[in-house]
Design a protein around this motif. Structure first.
Motif, mmCIF file in Angstrom:
data_model
loop_
_atom_site.group_PDB
_atom_site.id
_atom_site.type_symbol
_atom_site.label_atom_id
_atom_site.label_comp_id
_atom_site.label_asym_id
_atom_site.label_seq_id
_atom_site.Cartn_x
_atom_site.Cartn_y
_atom_site.Cartn_z
ATOM 1 N N GLN A 55 0.851 -1.182 0.000
ATOM 2 C CA GLN A 55 0.000 0.000 0.000
ATOM 3 C C GLN A 55 0.890 1.237 0.000
ATOM 4 O OE1 GLN A 55 -3.362 -0.166 -0.241
ATOM 5 N NE2 GLN A 55 -3.229 -2.398 -0.242
ATOM 6 N N ILE A 56 0.371 2.316 -0.545
ATOM 7 C CA ILE A 56 1.124 3.564 -0.596
ATOM 8 C C ILE A 56 0.341 4.631 0.164
ATOM 9 C CG2 ILE A 56 2.259 5.247 -2.096
ATOM 10 C CD1 ILE A 56 2.021 3.184 -4.364
ATOM 11 N N TYR A 57 1.044 5.358 1.042
ATOM 12 C CA TYR A 57 0.390 6.338 1.898
ATOM 13 C C TYR A 57 1.057 7.711 1.762
ATOM 14 C CZ TYR A 57 -1.411 2.151 4.262
ATOM 15 O OH TYR A 57 -2.024 0.945 4.550
ATOM 16 N N CYS A 58 0.258 8.746 2.010
ATOM 17 C CA CYS A 58 0.778 10.099 2.136
ATOM 18 C C CYS A 58 -0.141 10.875 3.079
ATOM 19 C CB CYS A 58 0.868 10.798 0.773
ATOM 20 S SG CYS A 58 -0.738 11.187 0.047
ATOM 21 N N THR A 59 0.298 12.046 3.504
ATOM 22 C CA THR A 59 -0.528 12.839 4.420
ATOM 23 C C THR A 59 -1.423 13.826 3.668
ATOM 24 O OG1 THR A 59 1.258 14.465 4.664
ATOM 25 C CG2 THR A 59 1.165 12.667 6.283
ATOM 26 N N ARG A 60 -1.172 14.019 2.376
ATOM 27 C CA ARG A 60 -2.008 14.902 1.567
ATOM 28 C C ARG A 60 -1.684 14.648 0.100
ATOM 29 N NH1 ARG A 60 0.995 20.836 1.682
ATOM 30 N NH2 ARG A 60 3.093 20.031 1.273
ATOM 31 N N ILE A 61 -2.672 14.813 -0.760
ATOM 32 C CA ILE A 61 -2.468 14.679 -2.201
ATOM 33 C C ILE A 61 -2.178 16.059 -2.774
ATOM 34 C CG2 ILE A 61 -3.467 13.983 -4.409
ATOM 35 C CD1 ILE A 61 -3.050 11.607 -2.686
ATOM 36 N N THR A 62 -0.952 16.321 -3.070
ATOM 37 C CA THR A 62 -0.556 17.583 -3.685
ATOM 38 C C THR A 62 -0.585 17.428 -5.205
ATOM 39 O OG1 THR A 62 1.779 16.983 -3.761
ATOM 40 C CG2 THR A 62 0.969 18.008 -1.721
ATOM 41 N N PRO A 63 -0.528 18.526 -5.950
ATOM 42 C CA PRO A 63 -0.456 18.401 -7.412
ATOM 43 C C PRO A 63 0.721 17.544 -7.880
ATOM 44 C CG PRO A 63 -0.992 20.655 -6.798
ATOM 45 C CD PRO A 63 -0.673 19.939 -5.524
ATOM 46 N N ARG A 64 1.824 17.636 -7.164
ATOM 47 C CA ARG A 64 3.006 16.855 -7.536
ATOM 48 C C ARG A 64 2.755 15.365 -7.319
ATOM 49 N NH1 ARG A 64 7.761 20.053 -5.578
ATOM 50 N NH2 ARG A 64 6.858 19.582 -3.565
ATOM 51 N N ILE A 65 2.137 15.030 -6.199
ATOM 52 C CA ILE A 65 1.808 13.628 -5.936
ATOM 53 C C ILE A 65 0.775 13.130 -6.933
ATOM 54 C CG2 ILE A 65 0.639 12.093 -4.298
ATOM 55 C CD1 ILE A 65 2.128 13.434 -2.052
ATOM 56 N N GLN A 66 -0.193 13.971 -7.282
ATOM 57 C CA GLN A 66 -1.209 13.551 -8.245
ATOM 58 C C GLN A 66 -0.582 13.248 -9.608
ATOM 59 O OE1 GLN A 66 -4.645 13.023 -7.529
ATOM 60 N NE2 GLN A 66 -4.303 11.930 -9.465
ATOM 61 N N CYS A 67 0.392 14.043 -10.016
ATOM 62 C CA CYS A 67 1.091 13.770 -11.277
ATOM 63 C C CYS A 67 1.800 12.426 -11.224
ATOM 64 C CB CYS A 67 2.091 14.886 -11.577
ATOM 65 S SG CYS A 67 1.357 16.433 -12.116
ATOM 66 N N TRP A 68 2.413 12.134 -10.072
ATOM 67 C CA TRP A 68 3.107 10.842 -9.910
ATOM 68 C C TRP A 68 2.096 9.698 -9.935
ATOM 69 C CZ3 TRP A 68 2.906 6.960 -6.227
ATOM 70 C CH2 TRP A 68 3.924 6.011 -6.285
ATOM 71 N N ILE A 69 0.954 9.863 -9.286
ATOM 72 C CA ILE A 69 -0.101 8.837 -9.291
ATOM 73 C C ILE A 69 -0.566 8.565 -10.714
ATOM 74 C CG2 ILE A 69 -2.506 8.383 -8.647
ATOM 75 C CD1 ILE A 69 -1.959 9.915 -6.034
ATOM 76 N N ASP A 70 -0.771 9.621 -11.480
ATOM 77 C CA ASP A 70 -1.224 9.465 -12.858
ATOM 78 C C ASP A 70 -0.197 8.721 -13.703
ATOM 79 O OD1 ASP A 70 -3.498 10.860 -12.160
ATOM 80 O OD2 ASP A 70 -2.786 12.785 -12.942
ATOM 81 N N LYS A 71 1.068 8.996 -13.460
ATOM 82 C CA LYS A 71 2.130 8.331 -14.219
ATOM 83 C C LYS A 71 2.232 6.853 -13.856
ATOM 84 C CE LYS A 71 6.548 8.825 -13.137
ATOM 85 N NZ LYS A 71 7.176 7.475 -13.057
ATOM 86 N N GLU A 72 2.177 6.564 -12.567
ATOM 87 C CA GLU A 72 2.363 5.194 -12.095
ATOM 88 C C GLU A 72 1.086 4.358 -12.170
ATOM 89 O OE1 GLU A 72 5.270 3.809 -10.352
ATOM 90 O OE2 GLU A 72 6.399 5.516 -11.140
ATOM 91 N N MET A 75 0.211 10.746 12.440
ATOM 92 C CA MET A 75 0.085 9.795 13.545
ATOM 93 C C MET A 75 -0.236 8.397 13.005
ATOM 94 S SD MET A 75 -2.346 9.981 16.938
ATOM 95 C CE MET A 75 -1.547 11.513 17.430
ATOM 96 N N GLY A 76 -1.069 8.363 11.972
ATOM 97 C CA GLY A 76 -1.380 7.080 11.354
ATOM 98 C C GLY A 76 -0.154 6.451 10.723
ATOM 99 N N LEU A 77 0.691 7.274 10.107
ATOM 100 C CA LEU A 77 1.929 6.757 9.535
ATOM 101 C C LEU A 77 2.822 6.147 10.607
ATOM 102 C CD1 LEU A 77 2.968 9.491 6.911
ATOM 103 C CD2 LEU A 77 2.111 7.193 6.450
ATOM 104 N N GLU A 78 2.864 6.782 11.760
ATOM 105 C CA GLU A 78 3.708 6.279 12.838
ATOM 106 C C GLU A 78 3.280 4.899 13.314
ATOM 107 O OE1 GLU A 78 3.570 9.381 15.700
ATOM 108 O OE2 GLU A 78 5.024 10.653 14.651
#
Length: 284
Positions: free
Chosen positions: A123-140, A150-153
């Motif tokens: 699974q892949i996690y982040c604390t917020r979907i930024t435009p940069r992360i969205q571009c990476w999601i679209d590519k991958e 706290m959830g990541l911890e």
């Protein structure tokens, strides 16, 4: 550089990077490359991938190319067997290193403007979907779940890798501040934190051992800094014409064409030409 003709052992394996190597800039594999890979394996060759991508991201290519040999994923942190549908090897970032990144993430994010992705149990996690992360999601073509810090911890154990997205200069400056971690730039705007001592080269050595092969029977090809150790280890290390200049320096030879010009066909041609009529590439 020219092809080293002193290597007489027939090449049995092609181990290919994905982004910038197998894929063109549109994230596609041309029909001709697909056909040549099928023909190569039908003739007895062995083709597999070595990538920083996750299984989720690579699965479509496994199905498209009908891959049956073990693959190197997560820049060497995992080796996956598509026939058994299981991981043969798994390595994880130490909990202390994960915790250090989590503890410093907010102070890191502001001055360096970096986005964090965490890879845990496929699974892949982040604390917020930024435009940069969205571009990476679209590519991958993957799914990313939003979770609190706290959830990541709570998932700090068994993290395969962590990824920071940002401007190249910011990533370089940050990389210099965390030299105690195992980091690599897989693309100009991506910095990855991997398990200690792990890279594509260490995974390729494991793959060679698993299959009873020799380094001189392996051709490895890539385009970026996360391919350096793999290119050095393989008996035939190839850099794409579009590769990072540092990778070209350690390669045995460089393709004439780029990933947008079906350079992988050039590699398959070379390997098939290295075979003699008496050669029958069957794994011992």
């Amino acid at each position: 550089m020219s092809i080293d003709q002193s290597m007489h052992m027939p090449i049995r394996w092609i181990v290919s990077d994905v982004d910038g190597t197998l894929l063109d800039t549109h994230q596609q594999i041309s029909p001709y490359i697909q056909q040549r890979i099928r023909t190569f394996t039908e003739r007895g060759g062995y083709f597999t991938l070595a990538t920083g991508r996750s299984l989720m991201s690579v699965q479509p290519f496994i199905e498209l190319l009908h891959l049956t040999n073990p693959l190197i994923l997560y820049n060497g942190a995992k080796i996956y067997d598509p026939l058994q549908a299981c991981f043969l090897e798994e390595q994880f970032v130490s909990k202390s290193h994960v915790q250090w990144i989590f503890n410093h993430y907010y102070s890191i994010r502001q001055p360096f403007d970096l986005d964090l992705l965490v890879f845990h149990q496929e699974q892949i996690y982040c604390t917020r979907i930024t435009p940069r992360i969205q571009c990476w999601i679209d590519k991958e073509q993957v799914e990313v779940q939003v979770i609190t810090l706290m959830g990541l911890e709570h998932i700090a154990e068994q993290i395969t890798k962590m990824m920071l997205l940002g401007e190249p200069e910011s990533l370089t400056l940050f990389q210099q501040q965390i030299e105690f971690l195992n980091t690599v730039k897989s693309e100009h705007d991506i910095l990855e934190i991997l398990p200690f001592g792990i890279n594509k080269g260490t995974a390729l050595q494991q793959l060679i051992t698993m299959t009873g092969s020799q380094p001189d029977e392996v051709l490895a090809v890539g385009d970026h800094l996360n391919d350096v150790e793999m290119i050095k280890l393989a008996g035939h290390g190839v850099a794409m014409q579009n590769a990072h200049s540092d990778l070209k320096q350690v390669a045995n030879w460089i393709t004439v064409k780029t990933n947008n010009e079906e350079a992988l066909v050039e590699i398959i041609d070379h390997v098939e030409q290295s075979w003699t009529e008496q050669y029958n590439p069957v794994i011992r």
